[in-house]
Design a protein around this motif. Structure first.
Motif, mmCIF file in Angstrom:
data_model
loop_
_atom_site.group_PDB
_atom_site.id
_atom_site.type_symbol
_atom_site.label_atom_id
_atom_site.label_comp_id
_atom_site.label_asym_id
_atom_site.label_seq_id
_atom_site.Cartn_x
_atom_site.Cartn_y
_atom_site.Cartn_z
ATOM 1 N N GLY A 60 102.689 87.389 70.877
ATOM 2 C CA GLY A 60 104.365 87.509 70.496
ATOM 3 C C GLY A 60 104.516 88.503 69.960
ATOM 4 N N LEU A 61 103.937 89.058 69.026
ATOM 5 C CA LEU A 61 103.959 90.588 68.608
ATOM 6 C C LEU A 61 104.237 91.773 69.833
ATOM 7 C CD1 LEU A 61 102.099 90.780 65.105
ATOM 8 C CD2 LEU A 61 104.586 91.143 65.605
ATOM 9 N N PHE A 62 102.966 91.564 70.691
ATOM 10 C CA PHE A 62 102.949 92.111 71.877
ATOM 11 C C PHE A 62 104.145 92.271 72.718
ATOM 12 C CE2 PHE A 62 98.361 92.548 70.538
ATOM 13 C CZ PHE A 62 98.203 93.922 71.287
ATOM 14 N N GLN A 63 104.602 91.170 72.836
ATOM 15 C CA GLN A 63 105.853 90.862 73.844
ATOM 16 C C GLN A 63 107.156 91.399 73.091
ATOM 17 O OE1 GLN A 63 105.807 86.831 73.882
ATOM 18 N NE2 GLN A 63 104.741 86.700 75.954
ATOM 19 N N ARG A 64 107.119 91.601 71.766
ATOM 20 C CA ARG A 64 108.157 91.937 71.168
ATOM 21 C C ARG A 64 108.342 93.510 71.146
ATOM 22 N NH1 ARG A 64 108.428 90.760 64.815
ATOM 23 N NH2 ARG A 64 109.244 92.761 64.786
ATOM 24 N N PHE A 65 107.195 94.273 71.185
ATOM 25 C CA PHE A 65 107.118 95.486 71.489
ATOM 26 C C PHE A 65 106.661 96.054 72.918
ATOM 27 C CE2 PHE A 65 106.163 94.848 66.868
ATOM 28 C CZ PHE A 65 107.680 95.384 66.334
ATOM 29 N N GLY A 66 106.948 95.122 73.702
ATOM 30 C CA GLY A 66 106.903 95.489 75.172
ATOM 31 C C GLY A 66 105.555 95.714 75.593
#
Lengths: 243, 276
Positions: free
Chosen positions: A120-126
């Motif tokens: 989720g964190l990786f997704q949030r920052f693309g």
């Protein structure tokens, strides 16, 4: 006050680096430290994170003096995230392993259980398509964003950023600053050492001008940038604006 | 752009000419030296004697199988020593870092240990440990020269291997440890998961060279009893009054050590490329 520094002193041998720094940081506040190289900005951040022991004074986190020499620094560092100028990702681990290491080892949470949240964190920052890359396969901006994710994965109460855009190519600075903006909007308490004056003026709640180990002047961005009171502050701002 | 024949740039054509010339020169020079050796050495007055006593084809063929058999013992001693050396070397390297005052003796011991065992010739350690400790009158099997010979090798080589591990640990930049600590990892976790994996990777080529040296030094155990290749060659020398078995032994060692050396050099070169 979330973080309160009280007359912090630090010397390396005969050189005084921090000469009685006092600073308050409120919950959700973003404070930017500006000043010339060698003015003590980086050392101050490293002292807050207990990577450097201070010689005198006190550092209160939620009212507890964390600079107490007898205290075990490890649990305190878990509450304070830090991001460095040179990223300092672990080169032998993928981006995902870099982020998983600390929560897995410190809290003993199984990797599988951590994975959804970290994805989720990786997704949030693309960066979800970069999770299995090694640091040397990422651009500087991507590495620095992974370093920020790595710090966030420990759910820190406060984040310290030590000139996190200084090592980046100019065209990559924006993507990292964007992450900082997002964190600010989400209410993260942050202390930054930075040379990005435009960014500091737009986003910071407060600016501290450091000079020779002291906070010479502090105030809201408008006041510091439009109407500095100290001659040294004026000189410094004139110098950085002309570059 | 001016292009020469065959579509090469001026610089490429020049470099090709240069390379061709240096290859020719190197070839001629090597040919000259080799033919000088081949022609001149046999002219030496003692050549015929040397030839029959060192390069005797008949003795070579006759002793080769037995010497190869004896070499398996060298390989076996090497095979059980190497992991012990890696483990002890790493433990000693890490012991120099302990900060807990209770463990201070460990730290002191590891410092003294590396100094002492790097300062004494291997053959002396083999003699002192290999004859000295069984001399205490230990019951079988504890008086075996295999055990104490192995101990001597492990003690000596671990000292060197520990120093190599240490240099690797110190070559990992402080900022890596700081990054690990800033995440809330303990000192020992920072060492184990962040510093050590990088350190070990960096010293693999250097440790390969230690392995090659160890393979050769296994022959020193012949002085305290085990009939490995060097001692077996000595037996044949006495039996046949001919030195060719030593040449056979040397050839067998080279068959192992040359490929291993090339591999180590290859790893070093690869690592240097990766770092630049």
């Amino acid at each position: 006050m979330k973080l309160r520094l009280d007359h912090v002193r630090k010397a390396f041998g005969p050189t005084t680096v921090l000469d009685g720094i006092s600073l308050n940081v409120a919950e959700g506040e973003m404070v930017c430290l500006i000043g010339a190289s060698g003015s003590g900005k980086s050392t101050l951040l490293r002292c807050i994170n207990l990577l450097e022991p201070i010689d005198d004074g006190a550092i209160y986190l939620d009212g507890v003096d964390i600079a107490e020499p007898a205290l075990d620094p490890q649990p305190i560092r878990q509450r304070i995230g830090m991001v460095f100028q040179s990223y300092n990702l672990f080169p032998h681990m993928t981006a995902e392993q870099n982020v998983l290491l600390a929560p897995h080892r410190v809290y003993g949470t199984p990797r599988e259980q951590l994975r959804p949240q970290i994805t989720g964190l990786f997704q949030r920052f693309g960066l979800e398509d970069r999770m299995d890359r090694y640091p040397d396969q990422l651009s500087g901006g991507q590495q620095q964003r992974v370093a920020i994710i790595r710090a966030l994965a420990m759910h820190p109460e406060i984040m310290l950023f030590d000139e996190v855009t200084s090592a980046l190519d100019p065209e990559l600075v924006g993507e990292v600053l964007q992450v900082l903006r997002t964190l600010k909007q989400e209410g993260m308490t942050m202390v930054l050492a930075t040379h990005e004056m435009a960014f500091a003026r737009d986003v910071a709640d407060r600016i501290c001008f450091l000079d020779q180990g002291q906070i010479l002047e502090e105030g809201p961005p408008n006041q510091i940038f439009q109407d500095p009171q100290q001659k040294r502050t004026k000189d410094f701002l004139r110098r950085v604006r002309h570059h | 752009m001016a292009e020469g024949p065959a579509g090469l740039t001026r610089r490429q054509a020049y470099e090709r000419r240069l390379k061709r010339r240096s290859l020719t020169t190197a070839g001629l020079s090597t040919l000259g030296v080799v033919s000088a050796i081949v022609l001149l050495v046999p002219l030496a007055p003692g050549w015929d004697r040397v030839k029959t006593s060192f390069f005797n084809g008949e003795v070579f063929v006759r002793t080769f199988p037995d010497l190869l058999q004896a070499f398996l013992l060298d390989v076996a001693i090497f095979a059980w020593s190497a992991p012990l050396i890696a483990a002890l070397g790493l433990a000693v390297a890490l012991a120099r870092d302990v900060r807990n005052p209770v463990l201070y003796p460990l730290r002191l011991f590891s410092a003294v240990y590396t100094d002492v065992f790097r300062g004494v010739p291997v053959v002396l350690v083999v003699y002192l440990v290999g004859f000295g400790i069984p001399g205490l009158g230990l019951p079988r099997p504890w008086n075996s020269p295999y055990i104490w010979g192995t101990v001597a090798l492990v003690l000596t080589y671990s000292a060197y291997v520990a120093e190599i591990f240490r240099s690797g640990i110190e070559s990992v930049h402080q900022s890596q440890r700081n990054a690990a600590l800033s995440l809330g990892l303990s000192m020992s976790d920072a060492m184990r998961y962040v510093v050590l994996p990088q350190a070990i990777r960096r010293v693999i080529p250097a440790q390969m060279n230690m392995l090659i040296a160890l393979q050769k030094d296994v022959a020193l155990l012949s002085f305290i009893g085990p009939v490995e290749i060097f001692r077996q060659a000595g037996v044949f020398k006495s039996l046949l009054a001919n030195f060719t078995p030593y040449v056979v032994a040397a050839v067998i060692f080279l068959a192992i050590t040359i490929p291993a050396t090339r591999l180590a050099d290859h790893l070093i070169a690869k690592q240097n490329r990766a770092r630049t």
